[in-house]
Design a protein around this motif. Structure first.
Motif, short mmCIF file in Angstrom:
data_model
loop_
_atom_site.label_atom_id
_atom_site.label_comp_id
_atom_site.label_asym_id
_atom_site.label_seq_id
_atom_site.Cartn_x
_atom_site.Cartn_y
_atom_site.Cartn_z
N ARG A 63 116.04 -15.24 -72.37
CA ARG A 63 115.76 -16.02 -73.78
C ARG A 63 116.92 -15.80 -74.63
N ARG A 64 117.50 -14.70 -74.72
CA ARG A 64 118.43 -14.20 -75.62
C ARG A 64 119.75 -15.10 -75.38
N ARG A 65 119.87 -15.28 -74.13
CA ARG A 65 121.10 -15.76 -73.63
C ARG A 65 120.88 -17.32 -73.91
N ILE A 66 119.72 -17.92 -73.77
CA ILE A 66 119.79 -19.30 -73.96
C ILE A 66 119.68 -19.61 -75.42
N VAL A 67 119.22 -18.75 -76.39
CA VAL A 67 119.38 -18.95 -77.89
C VAL A 67 120.85 -18.74 -77.95
N LYS A 68 121.59 -17.77 -77.66
CA LYS A 68 122.93 -17.76 -77.88
C LYS A 68 123.80 -18.89 -77.51
N THR A 69 123.43 -19.71 -76.39
CA THR A 69 124.14 -20.76 -75.91
C THR A 69 123.57 -21.83 -76.59
N ALA A 70 122.20 -22.03 -77.16
CA ALA A 70 122.01 -23.06 -78.03
C ALA A 70 122.64 -22.97 -79.49
N HIS A 71 123.00 -21.78 -79.94
CA HIS A 71 123.80 -21.56 -81.15
C HIS A 71 125.28 -22.10 -80.80
N CYS A 72 125.91 -22.08 -79.56
CA CYS A 72 127.14 -22.91 -79.42
C CYS A 72 127.25 -24.20 -79.14
N TYR A 73 126.19 -24.63 -78.96
CA TYR A 73 125.69 -26.24 -78.89
C TYR A 73 125.58 -26.73 -80.48
N ILE A 74 124.89 -26.15 -81.19
CA ILE A 74 124.53 -26.51 -82.60
C ILE A 74 126.08 -26.28 -83.45
N ARG B 224 113.98 -26.33 -81.03
CA ARG B 224 112.88 -25.58 -80.25
C ARG B 224 113.33 -25.22 -78.93
N PHE B 225 112.67 -24.39 -78.34
CA PHE B 225 113.17 -24.01 -77.03
C PHE B 225 111.81 -24.39 -76.04
N ASP B 226 112.01 -25.14 -75.07
CA ASP B 226 110.75 -25.32 -73.89
C ASP B 226 111.28 -24.77 -72.75
N VAL B 227 110.23 -24.76 -72.01
CA VAL B 227 110.64 -24.27 -70.38
C VAL B 227 109.68 -25.32 -69.47
N VAL B 228 110.34 -25.86 -68.67
CA VAL B 228 109.81 -26.89 -67.50
C VAL B 228 109.70 -25.92 -66.17
N ALA B 229 108.51 -25.68 -65.81
CA ALA B 229 108.27 -24.64 -64.80
C ALA B 229 107.65 -25.55 -63.30
N PHE B 230 107.99 -25.44 -62.36
CA PHE B 230 107.93 -26.01 -61.20
C PHE B 230 107.15 -24.67 -60.10
N SER B 231 106.11 -25.03 -59.57
CA SER B 231 105.57 -23.90 -58.83
C SER B 231 104.50 -24.56 -58.02
N GLY B 232 104.30 -24.55 -56.74
CA GLY B 232 103.32 -25.06 -55.74
C GLY B 232 103.15 -26.60 -55.94
N GLU C 206 105.96 -26.43 -74.22
CA GLU C 206 106.48 -26.62 -75.54
C GLU C 206 106.64 -25.50 -76.50
N ASN C 207 107.87 -25.32 -77.12
CA ASN C 207 107.89 -24.25 -77.88
C ASN C 207 107.76 -23.01 -77.24
N ALA C 208 108.31 -22.52 -75.96
CA ALA C 208 107.89 -21.47 -75.36
C ALA C 208 108.28 -20.31 -75.85
N PHE C 209 109.46 -20.09 -76.75
CA PHE C 209 109.69 -18.97 -77.42
C PHE C 209 110.55 -19.54 -78.71
N ASP C 210 110.78 -18.40 -79.44
CA ASP C 210 111.44 -18.86 -80.76
C ASP C 210 113.10 -18.30 -80.71
N ALA C 211 113.80 -18.54 -81.93
CA ALA C 211 115.08 -18.23 -81.86
C ALA C 211 115.24 -16.65 -81.79
N GLU C 212 114.30 -16.24 -82.03
CA GLU C 212 114.45 -14.45 -82.31
C GLU C 212 114.66 -14.07 -80.44
N GLY C 213 114.46 -14.97 -79.53
CA GLY C 213 114.38 -14.76 -78.09
C GLY C 213 113.15 -14.10 -77.60
#
Length: 118
Positions: free
Chosen positions: A74-85, A96-104, A111-118
């Motif tokens: 999560r922290r790495r995604i947030v840091k990468t998002a800051h680069c994009y911004i 916001r930060f979402d996760v799309v999960a595939f299983s079975g 949606e909004n799986a975690f916040d910018a605090e990681g």
């Protein structure tokens, strides 16, 4: 021919992008990379930038795909998002930060799986 895990991951990202498009998201970029990391999908919905992590697991023996997005990831995604911004001058945009999960064979969208605090 045997499909590699890289191939499986890429195909899941394309499936996730298709799913998001069907829900009205505008895909801005697939596999955004900068010095600190990668974001699988950058999308927009109703003026909100959505940074999407795509995860896949064959089964839940070692936890669900969404659970694999741990604090470090999560922290790495947030840091990468800051680069994009910064790169796209989106300082006044909502995001916001979402996760799309595939299983079975199922796709779950968190949606909004975690916040910018990681």
């Amino acid at each position: 021919m045997k499909q590699t895990s890289v191939g499986i991951g890429a195909s899941r990202e394309l499936l996730a992008a298709r799913y998001l498009r069907q829900k009205g998201y505008k895909i801005q970029q697939l596999n955004y990379r900068c010095a600190v990391g990668e974001i699988d999908i950058v999308a927009r919905l109703s003026g909100i930038y959505v940074f999407v992590e795509v995860r896949s697991r064959k089964n839940d023996d070692f936890g669900s795909p969404e659970e694999s997005v741990d604090e470090f990831k999560r922290r790495r995604i947030v840091k990468t998002a800051h680069c994009y911004i910064k790169e796209h001058s989106l300082y006044n945009s909502d995001f916001r930060f979402d996760v799309v999960a595939f299983s079975g064979g199922r796709l779950e969208h968190y949606e909004n799986a975690f916040d910018a605090e990681g």
